[in-house]
Enzyme design. Sequence first.
Site, PDB file in Angstrom:
ATOM      1  NE  ARG A  54       7.133   6.179  -1.206  1.00 54.12           N
ATOM      2  CZ  ARG A  54       8.245   6.214  -1.967  1.00 54.12           C
ATOM      3  NH1 ARG A  54       9.186   7.067  -1.698  1.00 54.12           N
ATOM      4  NH2 ARG A  54       8.386   5.396  -2.994  1.00 54.12           N
ATOM      5  CB  THR A  55       3.745   1.021   2.276  1.00 55.72           C
ATOM      6  OG1 THR A  55       3.303   2.009   1.344  1.00 55.72           O
ATOM      7  CG2 THR A  55       2.584   0.547   3.115  1.00 55.72           C
ATOM      8  CE  LYS A  83      10.145 -23.432  -1.265  1.00 50.93           C
ATOM      9  NZ  LYS A  83      10.235 -23.742   0.160  1.00 50.93           N
ATOM     10  NE  ARG A 104       2.190  -1.868  -1.405  1.00 57.23           N
ATOM     11  CZ  ARG A 104       2.766  -0.686  -1.600  1.00 57.23           C
ATOM     12  NH1 ARG A 104       3.823  -0.588  -2.364  1.00 57.23           N
ATOM     13  NH2 ARG A 104       2.295   0.398  -1.020  1.00 57.23           N
ATOM     14  CG  HIS A 132      -1.982   2.473  -0.306  1.00 57.70           C
ATOM     15  ND1 HIS A 132      -1.651   2.081   0.985  1.00 57.70           N
ATOM     16  CD2 HIS A 132      -0.799   2.759  -0.920  1.00 57.70           C
ATOM     17  CE1 HIS A 132      -0.337   2.141   1.133  1.00 57.70           C
ATOM     18  NE2 HIS A 132       0.198   2.548  -0.006  1.00 57.70           N
TER      19      HIS A 132
HETATM   20  N1   CP Z   1       3.100   5.492  -1.286  1.00 62.83           N
HETATM   21  C1   CP Z   1       3.496   4.214  -1.367  1.00 62.83           C
HETATM   22  O1   CP Z   1       2.693   3.281  -1.228  1.00 62.83           O
HETATM   23  O2   CP Z   1       4.826   4.054  -1.615  1.00 62.83           O
HETATM   24  P1   CP Z   1       5.577   2.654  -1.738  1.00 62.83           P
HETATM   25  O3   CP Z   1       5.035   1.977  -2.966  1.00 62.83           O
HETATM   26  O4   CP Z   1       7.030   2.994  -1.823  1.00 62.83           O
HETATM   27  O5   CP Z   1       5.227   1.865  -0.500  1.00 62.83           O
END
Ligand code: CP
Length: 324
Positions: A54-55, A83, A104, A132
């Site tokens: 999603r993100t 590396k 991320r 998040h």
């Molecule tokens: N909600 C969320 O962060 O989903 P993903 O891990 O799929 O990005």
Amino acid sequence: MPYQRDILNISDFDKADFDYILSVAGSIAESPGRYSEVAKGKLLATLFFEPSTRTRLSFESAMLRMGGQVLGFSEAGVSSTAKGETPEDTARTVSGYCDIMVVRHPTPLVPHRMAEVSSVPVINAGDGSNEHPTQTLTDLVTIHRRFGRLDHLTLGLCGDLKHGRTVHSLVKALSLYPGNRFLLIAPDALQMPGDVLELLDERQVSYALTDQLESSIGQVDILYMTRIQRERFQNPTEYRRLKGVYILDAEKMKSAKEDMIVMHPLPRVDEISPEVDADPRAWYIIQTRCGVLARMALIIKLLKLNDFMGERSRHACAAAHHSA
Ligand code: CP
């Protein structure tokens, strides 16, 4: 007010910032065509050192829907991290290739370190079990679209509240609004971290700790389910002991209010039975769509694209005036 450059923690935003996101997200939902070229000529990089559906894809969708372009990688193994490159060197390099960067990482505070050396804005797309913030913007847009407000709501947060970075950021944001109440539904071993509870105490926000989903569900306006996060456990035996501790099914939904909603940041494992998907109170797929609106609004804010839109409108008005 100084120009907001990065979003690393939800506390980087105040209520005025949330209002801006809600307002722009609402405007995009009403008139998407108005925004279809607002990011033309801009590049967004997605640097994902940890898996995501999603993100990452909603950021890419957001940028592409605004006429911008995207580049990036979806796992550390295909980047020079394999590396031995440091996150700082990756950030120094990629900030020369793009206008805004989404990161991320499995280790808390790595996006913060990258922001220190980046020459473009950095968005934290999840750092370990810390925060998040853009999931929270997604959640606020979802809640606002359903209830028309962010205050005077009772939220039940259920599952892995210890490792669930989305609930940490969400509680911090919603505790700014009056009248909200939190039921923190988790086994003792997975309860909300002390620093988040301290913040609730400081802000004199009402909350209760419980391990009972059945006796809590009837009280809530929003039930926010979360996954037990296997990848954050040091001890696999402890994960096996706790997995499956909460399963929301059609039988439990019978005790919920008619006008409540069920949210989940997803992915889910077994904590929401698929039979709940057909219930009109299941809002977790609508929530994923709100993620694109929220991220479009955030990119517009951080790149100040509305200023350019205003500039274009002013030029258009001036041109119309001269030719009249
Ligand atoms: N909600 C969320 O962060 O989903 P993903 O891990 O799929 O990005």
